[in-house]
Scaffold this active site. Structure first.
Site, mmCIF file in Angstrom:
data_model
loop_
_atom_site.group_PDB
_atom_site.id
_atom_site.type_symbol
_atom_site.label_atom_id
_atom_site.label_comp_id
_atom_site.label_asym_id
_atom_site.label_seq_id
_atom_site.Cartn_x
_atom_site.Cartn_y
_atom_site.Cartn_z
ATOM 1 N N SER A 218 0.845 -1.195 0.000
ATOM 2 C CA SER A 218 0.000 0.000 0.000
ATOM 3 C C SER A 218 0.884 1.251 0.000
ATOM 4 C CB SER A 218 -0.936 -0.045 1.209
ATOM 5 O OG SER A 218 -1.967 0.908 1.089
ATOM 6 N N ASP B 267 -8.309 -6.943 -4.609
ATOM 7 C CA ASP B 267 -7.917 -5.609 -4.150
ATOM 8 C C ASP B 267 -8.532 -4.567 -5.082
ATOM 9 O OD1 ASP B 267 -6.708 -3.292 -3.279
ATOM 10 O OD2 ASP B 267 -4.650 -3.989 -3.572
ATOM 11 N N HIS C 223 -7.715 -5.650 -0.229
ATOM 12 C CA HIS C 223 -6.440 -4.931 -0.142
ATOM 13 C C HIS C 223 -5.601 -5.414 1.037
ATOM 14 C CE1 HIS C 223 -3.598 -1.681 -0.601
ATOM 15 N NE2 HIS C 223 -3.830 -1.245 0.618
#
EC number: 2.3.1.31
Length: 378
Positions: A160, A321, A354
């Site tokens: 991320s 995701d 995610h």
């Protein structure tokens, strides 16, 4: 290359402590403003090899911190945020590697951020804290790596926003990074991501207790930060996981406007936990830095950005995701390969959304282990 080998300890890295490094020399930010003095909170795991060739820098996401592995005390209920990945025999094997993780500037977990004392009066920065970029975070980390006596990192790794930082390291300091592990990330924040972040910031700034960012002498804007966290947390999951985990289970009165569905109770719980450990101003500053992340805009094209790099890349994308979908990983791969760079991509099938880079340990472990092995033996 020479690496330290220790006896295996299956229980992980054990008890660790957060350390702090201080610099009085101000850091010049991308904006031209300066920030100083600076403190970075960090933790290390394993031992640095005599030739200093085995250092890996772990880079955290929005809500993370320097505590990536182990426990701070025997009574801790939970270990560091990536404990399953860091330790003896684990992918980031502390029998072989010297692993470092630091809290970003702008944060609230020991590094200089909006809640830190301003050098002019000792009061929290609050509204006086400057806007920062992902590159600014990396420039501060470079000071830490210098202070630890490390010239070249074996690898940088992050998911991320941590992936943003890993990419920035390869562009800003190409001669100092041999490999980069990118998980659930992108070379830019998409309009959708910017929109989610803006709504979260808007919720904080609409809370009367925010007071323009200068709330440290009174109640914090807990309601605004709670809404921001709830919204953000939904983007870390996916529809399949929500259906599987919560469905339409209820616990409450159908005529009550308060939380009734299991998912509502879950979001309230997550928001309360987040409020206990995170600062609203840090949320504002860090999400804005994420929004401004765009390698294409900075260098004219993504291929031009990768042309500056020298590292080998491993990029893991996760099928469910929808915050940084696999297509964004493939765009990076195409640009890197057009620049003649080694960029290996793997798609991991998962229903964890995610957050899979934090939870799908088995699926990603061998890929990371093999990549690091190749870097060590080259």
């Amino acid at each position: 290359m020479e690496a330290i080998v220790q006896a295996p300890t299956p229980e992980g890295v054990g008890i660790v402590r957060t350390q702090r490094m201080h610099w009085t020399t101000p850091l010049t930010l991308t904006s031209g403003a300066t920030l100083g003095p600076i403190t970075l909170a960090y933790e290390t795991y394993g031992e640095l090899a005599p030739d200093r060739s085995n250092a890996i820098l772990i880079l955290h996401a929005l809500s993370g911190d320097a505590h990536a592995a182990g426990f701070h005390s025997p009574t801790d209920r939970k270990p560091g945020w990536w404990d399953a990945m860091i330790g003896p025999g684990r992918p980031f094997d502390t029998n072989r590697y010297f692993v470092i993780c630091s809290n970003v500037i702008g944060g609230c977990r020991g590094s200089t951020g909006p809640s830190s004392p301003h050098p002019s009066d000792g009061r929290p920065y609050g509204s006086r804290f400057p806007l920062i970029t992902i590159e600014d975070m990396v420039h501060a980390q470079q000071r830490l790596i210098d202070a630890l006596g490390i010239d070249t990192l074996l690898a940088v790794a992050g998911g991320s926003m941590g992936g943003f930082q890993a990419l920035a390291w390869t562009v800003e300091y190409p001669q100092r990074v041999r490999g980069a592990i990118l998980l659930a990330t992108s070379a830019r924040s998409s309009p959708q991501t910017v929109a989610w972040n803006y709504i979260g910031r808007r919720a904080i700034m609409a809370d009367p207790r925010w007071r323009g960012g200068d709330y440290y002498d009174s109640d914090a804007p807990r309601d605004g930060l709670a809404v921001a966290r709830m919204l953000g947390h939904i983007t870390y999951l996916c529809e399949e996981k929500l259906e599987q985990r919560f469905g339409r289970r209820v616990d409450g009165d159908a005529l009550d406007l308060g939380p009734r569905f299991a998912i509502e109770h879950y979001l309230e719980h997550q928001a309360a936990r987040f409020n206990d450990r995170f600062d609203a101003n840090s949320y504002l500053v860090i999400t804005r830095a994420m929004d401004n992340w765009d390698l294409t805009a900075r260098y004219g094209s993504l291929t031009a950005a990768f042309d500056l790099t020298r590292a080998r890349f491993l990029a893991l994308a996760y099928s469910s995701d929808w915050l940084y979908p696999p297509a964004e990983t493939y765009q990076m791969a195409a640009a890197a390969q057009a620049a003649g760079r080694s960029f290996t991509t793997h798609l991991i099938t998962t229903d964890a959304g995610h957050d899979a880079f934090l939870t799908d340990v088995a699926a990603q472990s061998e890929l990371i282990r093999d990549f690091l092995n190749r870097l060590m033996t080259e």
